[in-house]
Design an enzyme around this catalytic site. Structure first.
Site, PDB file in Angstrom:
ATOM      1  N   ASP A 140     -70.420 -47.156  23.023  1.00 42.39           N
ATOM      2  CA  ASP A 140     -70.001 -48.111  24.043  1.00 42.39           C
ATOM      3  C   ASP A 140     -69.119 -47.414  25.081  1.00 42.39           C
ATOM      4  O   ASP A 140     -69.548 -46.449  25.716  1.00 42.39           O
ATOM      5  CB  ASP A 140     -69.300 -49.293  23.353  1.00 42.39           C
ATOM      6  CG  ASP A 140     -68.865 -50.397  24.290  1.00 42.39           C
ATOM      7  OD1 ASP A 140     -69.723 -51.173  24.730  1.00 42.39           O
ATOM      8  OD2 ASP A 140     -67.659 -50.478  24.579  1.00 42.39           O
ATOM      9  N   TYR A 161     -62.314 -51.273  32.059  1.00 44.04           N
ATOM     10  CA  TYR A 161     -63.398 -51.895  32.825  1.00 44.04           C
ATOM     11  C   TYR A 161     -63.117 -51.885  34.324  1.00 44.04           C
ATOM     12  O   TYR A 161     -64.045 -51.753  35.137  1.00 44.04           O
ATOM     13  CB  TYR A 161     -63.611 -53.340  32.351  1.00 44.04           C
ATOM     14  CG  TYR A 161     -64.379 -53.424  31.060  1.00 44.04           C
ATOM     15  CD1 TYR A 161     -65.774 -53.485  31.055  1.00 44.04           C
ATOM     16  CD2 TYR A 161     -63.732 -53.423  29.836  1.00 44.04           C
ATOM     17  CE1 TYR A 161     -66.486 -53.553  29.868  1.00 44.04           C
ATOM     18  CE2 TYR A 161     -64.430 -53.495  28.637  1.00 44.04           C
ATOM     19  CZ  TYR A 161     -65.813 -53.551  28.666  1.00 44.04           C
ATOM     20  OH  TYR A 161     -66.509 -53.605  27.490  1.00 44.04           O
ATOM     21  N   HIS A 175     -74.853 -54.541  18.450  1.00 40.08           N
ATOM     22  CA  HIS A 175     -74.134 -53.588  19.295  1.00 40.08           C
ATOM     23  C   HIS A 175     -73.281 -52.591  18.521  1.00 40.08           C
ATOM     24  O   HIS A 175     -72.810 -51.610  19.098  1.00 40.08           O
ATOM     25  CB  HIS A 175     -73.245 -54.369  20.271  1.00 40.08           C
ATOM     26  CG  HIS A 175     -72.488 -53.517  21.227  1.00 40.08           C
ATOM     27  ND1 HIS A 175     -73.074 -52.556  22.030  1.00 40.08           N
ATOM     28  CD2 HIS A 175     -71.147 -53.462  21.516  1.00 40.08           C
ATOM     29  CE1 HIS A 175     -72.154 -51.962  22.772  1.00 40.08           C
ATOM     30  NE2 HIS A 175     -70.981 -52.488  22.469  1.00 40.08           N
TER      31      HIS A 175
END
Length: 285
Positions: free
Chosen positions: A95, A201, A261
């Site tokens: 990720d 982010y 995930h």
């Protein structure tokens, strides 16, 4: 397993380490910490020196106000290697950690022997291919970009926020529960923890700009891309073999069945076997 802190690239980095031999660095993703590798470290450390830092902004590592672009986060790892006297490494990233690892492989090709990326679509490809379906699946990318609001809404509700991701992102929604869930909740209840993840982010525009600078340069080392076959935002939305063949020439692309995930936590035995096979010939320099 030992744990310690290292001052590198201007921040204090928290690291867990086990084993001896050729170094393997494990980089976790969101919404996790280096605790995500608890099933891999005991297995890999039988053959390798395994090092798992908390990324900038996460876990017990410092959470400064800036420096979250992936070039600087890759520099965090480069300086950590320097402090630990590591000259070349095998990198495994999941990720967000895969984004850091990918940038590291581009910026320091001479330092990477091989690269594993887990359940990750590179940032510039997400942005390039963005459509209504991708925007719906990646809603949190956009939500986390909003200044201050996520922190305000999540404060005191970290368990609700995390429960959504761990349930929605796994093949078996109960995979992350009990002690594991409580451990993550505690980590994200720490001062600055949610802000640190949001800052990761919020570096999105910088990350895309950096990725576009060398988009035509492929990763030089062998790459193994693993992903959960059942995750709606990656394996079911992107042609992952094509995505990673665009990133590197020497690629193994493998979907893991009955997995979302979090392959390293959902299917640890399969992931461990794949990692050991891919890393088996790695010898330190």
């Amino acid at each position: 397993m030992k744990s310690y802190t290292v001052q590198a690239n201007g921040i204090r980095q928290f690291v867990v380490e086990e084993g001896e031999g050729a170094p393997v660095i494990l980089l976790h993703g969101f919404p996790e910490t280096n605790y995500a590798w608890r099933h891999q470290i005991p297995v890999l450390s039988k053959q390798f020196r395994v090092i798992a830092p908390d990324l900038r902004g996460y876990g017990e590592t410092d959470k400064p106000a800036s420096g979250y672009d992936k070039r600087n986060m890759a520099l965090d790892i480069r300086e950590l290697m320097r402090e630990l006297d590591i000259h070349k490494v095998a990198l495994v990233g999941h990720d967000r950690g895969a984004r850091v690892a990918t940038r590291f492989a581009k910026d320091y090709p001479e330092l990477v022997d091989r690269l594993v990326v887990m359940d990750n679509v590179p940032t510039r490809i997400v942005a390039r291919d963005l459509n209504a379906s991708i925007a719906k699946a990646y809603w949190f990318f956009l939500f986390h970009l909003v200044p201050d609001l996520p922190e305000a809404l999540i404060a005191g509700r970290e368990h609700i926020w995390l429960r959504h991701f761990f349930s929605d992102w796994t093949y078996d929604p109960s995979t992350i529960s009990g002690e594991a869930f409580d451990t993550y909740v505690k980590s994200y209840q720490a001062p600055g923890a949610v802000r640190g993840a949001m800052a990761d982010y919020r570096a999105n525009a910088q990350d895309i700009a950096q990725d576009l600078e060398d988009a035509e340069i492929k990763i030089a080392c062998p790459v193994m891309s693993l992903w959960g076959a059942d995750f709606h935002a990656v394996g079911k939305l992107f042609d992952m073999a094509s995505v990673w063949s665009e990133m590197a020439d020497d690629v193994q692309a493998i979907a893991i069945e009955q997995c979302g995930h979090l392959p390293q936590e959902e299917q640890p035995e399969k992931v461990n076997q794949l990692l050991m096979n891919f890393l088996s010939s790695w010898r330190s320099v």
